[in-house]
Scaffold this motif. Structure first.
Motif, mmCIF file in Angstrom:
data_model
loop_
_atom_site.group_PDB
_atom_site.id
_atom_site.type_symbol
_atom_site.label_atom_id
_atom_site.label_comp_id
_atom_site.label_asym_id
_atom_site.label_seq_id
_atom_site.Cartn_x
_atom_site.Cartn_y
_atom_site.Cartn_z
ATOM 1 N N PHE B 92 0.848 -1.185 0.000
ATOM 2 C CA PHE B 92 0.000 0.000 0.000
ATOM 3 C C PHE B 92 0.887 1.240 0.000
ATOM 4 O O PHE B 92 1.976 1.228 0.569
ATOM 5 C CB PHE B 92 -0.861 0.025 1.264
ATOM 6 C CG PHE B 92 -2.043 -0.905 1.222
ATOM 7 C CD1 PHE B 92 -3.091 -0.685 0.348
ATOM 8 C CD2 PHE B 92 -2.133 -1.986 2.089
ATOM 9 C CE1 PHE B 92 -4.205 -1.525 0.327
ATOM 10 C CE2 PHE B 92 -3.240 -2.828 2.078
ATOM 11 C CZ PHE B 92 -4.268 -2.594 1.183
ATOM 12 N N PHE B 93 0.415 2.309 -0.634
ATOM 13 C CA PHE B 93 1.143 3.578 -0.601
ATOM 14 C C PHE B 93 0.496 4.572 0.359
ATOM 15 O O PHE B 93 1.107 5.535 0.761
ATOM 16 C CB PHE B 93 1.204 4.192 -2.004
ATOM 17 C CG PHE B 93 2.125 3.453 -2.927
ATOM 18 C CD1 PHE B 93 3.474 3.799 -2.996
ATOM 19 C CD2 PHE B 93 1.674 2.417 -3.720
ATOM 20 C CE1 PHE B 93 4.331 3.116 -3.843
ATOM 21 C CE2 PHE B 93 2.531 1.729 -4.565
ATOM 22 C CZ PHE B 93 3.863 2.075 -4.632
ATOM 23 N N ALA B 94 -0.794 4.317 0.675
ATOM 24 C CA ALA B 94 -1.519 5.268 1.516
ATOM 25 C C ALA B 94 -0.983 5.202 2.942
ATOM 26 O O ALA B 94 -0.909 4.129 3.529
ATOM 27 C CB ALA B 94 -3.006 4.948 1.489
ATOM 28 N N ASP B 95 -0.620 6.365 3.493
ATOM 29 C CA ASP B 95 -0.043 6.418 4.820
ATOM 30 C C ASP B 95 -1.170 6.690 5.824
ATOM 31 O O ASP B 95 -1.387 7.825 6.218
ATOM 32 C CB ASP B 95 1.014 7.542 4.839
ATOM 33 C CG ASP B 95 1.842 7.514 6.098
ATOM 34 O OD1 ASP B 95 1.715 6.550 6.873
ATOM 35 O OD2 ASP B 95 2.614 8.472 6.318
ATOM 36 N N MET B 96 -1.904 5.637 6.201
ATOM 37 C CA MET B 96 -3.017 5.810 7.152
ATOM 38 C C MET B 96 -3.334 4.477 7.836
ATOM 39 O O MET B 96 -2.956 3.425 7.333
ATOM 40 C CB MET B 96 -4.247 6.357 6.416
ATOM 41 C CG MET B 96 -4.792 5.460 5.312
ATOM 42 S SD MET B 96 -6.348 6.074 4.652
ATOM 43 C CE MET B 96 -5.776 7.375 3.579
ATOM 44 N N PRO B 97 -4.023 4.533 8.973
ATOM 45 C CA PRO B 97 -4.360 3.290 9.663
ATOM 46 C C PRO B 97 -5.346 2.433 8.848
ATOM 47 O O PRO B 97 -6.135 2.975 8.067
ATOM 48 C CB PRO B 97 -5.019 3.761 10.962
ATOM 49 C CG PRO B 97 -4.626 5.185 11.114
ATOM 50 C CD PRO B 97 -4.437 5.718 9.733
ATOM 51 N N VAL B 98 -5.258 1.108 9.049
ATOM 52 C CA VAL B 98 -6.084 0.140 8.328
ATOM 53 C C VAL B 98 -7.571 0.512 8.396
ATOM 54 O O VAL B 98 -8.269 0.546 7.379
ATOM 55 C CB VAL B 98 -5.854 -1.278 8.921
ATOM 56 C CG1 VAL B 98 -6.875 -2.264 8.397
ATOM 57 C CG2 VAL B 98 -4.426 -1.752 8.608
#
Lengths: 233, 267
Positions: B92-98
């Motif tokens: 994943f590239f998105a920097d955020m919690p699951v």
């Protein structure tokens, strides 16, 4: 003349998408001129010239590349007129993305890399929020879910834009971009103005000051706490 | 809108020659395998279906829904999308919690009653070390990422057309994952290098040099072989779990494995 301004983050694939798009335009007997604005160096004019389109390179050197392209718009349009081009495509290498190089009668195209993460559309500012067309590249490198989220984040920033999912390697999306370029009805006028103001840039750094810290600087300045003031005479 | 058929209209191969197969119709409820050497255009084929290509991709294929050209909305708006795709991507590239990611995706797909915890618990049935709702997406391992993608595709992107790219690659439980993604009355395409999966599909598309070369319908004999391979595969998977759990493997009984196989029971 129709004026297409292409802006985007470094490495997003602006030139790759444009090369595919130009090939399609040339097949359709549209003969555009291309101007590339970069900072220190660019090989891209060679890639454009290979296609047989008239190309001009502008290097901004010490000047901000967006400011450079805005300042030189007259000269750029003059170049395209000399080539008898109906379409002028300008690719800029904006850096801080607080400027949007689009003028009110141009077709503004923003190229953005899908791998830059879903927070990026909110961060990049007016060059995305003022664009007519947003081209998303590298979508094949992320999952379908992330592609959908990225698209949604772009629409939150710019609800009226038209989104094209493109691939700079395969040329996917280029025919859609070529179609939108051809069918734009906007004609550049004698009195173009910017869609969005550039950031305040009257400061000592613009005049070449290299020392860091508040005591060395004058001009319209903003502090960490959000206070903005004019320091100087 | 109900989907009863998709049509893949022939495009071009890597050299620009017309694809040899005529238009291919895939009906509701059918499962197709897609096989061929690496670089033969398998992923491009399912990418074409995911985008409902209209001659605007490298392959120049066109995809019809129920015999008609799909609308622009069907092609682009995730709320109207009818295709769920599990791609080969392992990170994943998105920097955020699951949990935030799953909520955001559910919003994009216009799904209101999604229980994020349920999606994560489904993902955790496929992977070794469990994923937590508060974990950042970028720290997940390849297998955890893949497991989460499977659960996300199965529940949040739940769609009548399902595209699966090399599910066998990520060290997750492939049979369980495949079962999660499949469902009654769907159109399912599975890109695979795995003979167990390829032979278990009703038909398989053979890819070469960027184009569809042939369609093979699996024979009765192939279905039997597929069952036999499945037993061997299950046995290897139990060995895999033992090795992963730190156990020592003392003995492998190949004879018993072959004798107990469903293949022989079929005879």
């Amino acid at each position: 003349m129709k004026f297409i301004i292409v802006a985007g983050t470094p490495g997003a694939g602006k030139t790759a998408v444009l090369v595919h798009t130009l090939k399609i335009l040339l097949q359709q007997n549209v003969k555009p001129s291309v101007v590339k604005i970069d900072c220190l160096y660019s090989d891209d004019p060679k890639r454009f010239a290979k296609l047989g389109v008239p190309v001009q390179l502008g290097l901004s050197m010490d000047m901000c590349p967006d400011h450079f392209s805005i300042y030189n718009t007259d000269a750029i349009l003059e170049f395209a007129k000399e080539q008898n081009s109906e379409f002028l495509i300008m690719e800029t290498a904006g850096l801080c993305h607080r400027c949007a190089p689009y003028t009110n009668n141009s077709l503004g195209v923003c190229v953005i890399d899908a791998t830059s993460g879903p927070n990026n559309p909110m961060k990049v500012g007016p060059f995305l929020s003022c664009a007519d067309i947003v081209v998303i590249t590298k979508g094949d490198m992320i999952s379908q879910a992330e592609r959908e989220i990225f698209r949604e984040c772009i629409l939150e920033t710019n609800p009226n834009c038209s989104i094209i999912e493109a691939n700079g390697l395969s040329g996917q999306g280029a025919s859609e971009l070529a179609l939108q370029i051809r069918s734009t009805e906007k004609l550049v006028s004698e009195n173009e103005s910017l869609r969005h103001n550039a950031p305040f840039a009257v400061c000592t750094l613009c005049a070449g000051e290299k020392r860091v810290g508040a005591e060395h600087h004058r001009g319209l300045l903003r502090k960490m706490n959000g206070m903005q003031e004019y320091v100087g005479e | 809108m109900e989907i009863h058929q998709i049509t893949i209209q022939a495009g071009i191969d890597k050299l620009g020659n017309t694809e040899r197969l005529p238009d291919l119709q895939i009906n509701k409820g059918e499962i197709y395998g897609i096989v061929g050497p690496t670089g033969s255009g398998k992923s491009q084929l399912i990418a074409d279906i995911e985008q409902l290509a209209q001659g605007d991709t490298a392959s120049k294929r066109k995809i019809l829904i129920n015999g008609e050209i799909p609308s622009h909305e069907l092609r682009s708006d995730p709320r109207k999308k009818m295709v769920a795709q599990l791609s080969q991507n392992m990170n994943f590239f998105a920097d955020m919690p699951v949990a935030d990611f799953l909520k955001l995706h559910a919003k994009c797909r216009g799904k209101k009653n999604i229980d994020v915890k349920h999606v994560i618990s489904i993902a955790n049935t496929l992977t070794g070390e469990p994923i937590n709702a508060s974990d950042n997406l970028t720290i997940l391992s390849g297998g955890q990422t893949r497991a989460l993608m499977v659960a996300d595709v199965a529940i949040i992107s739940e769609s009548p057309i399902v595209l699966i790219d090399e599910i066998e690659n990520a060290g997750i439980k492939k049979h369980e994952a495949l079962q999660l993604l499949s469902g009654e009355g769907k159109i399912i395409l599975v890109v695979t290098h795995d003979p167990v999966l390829a032979l278990s599909a009703q038909k398989r598309i053979i890819m070469k040099n960027g184009c569809m070369r042939d369609i093979i319908e699996s024979t009765y004999r192939e279905k039997q072989i597929s069952l036999q391979l499945n037993d061997i595969d299950q046995y290897i998977l139990t060995l895999r779990e033992d090795v992963r759990a730190g156990k020592k493997i003392e003995e492998v009984n190949f004879d018993a494995l072959l004798h107990e196989s469903s293949f022989l029971k079929c005879l």
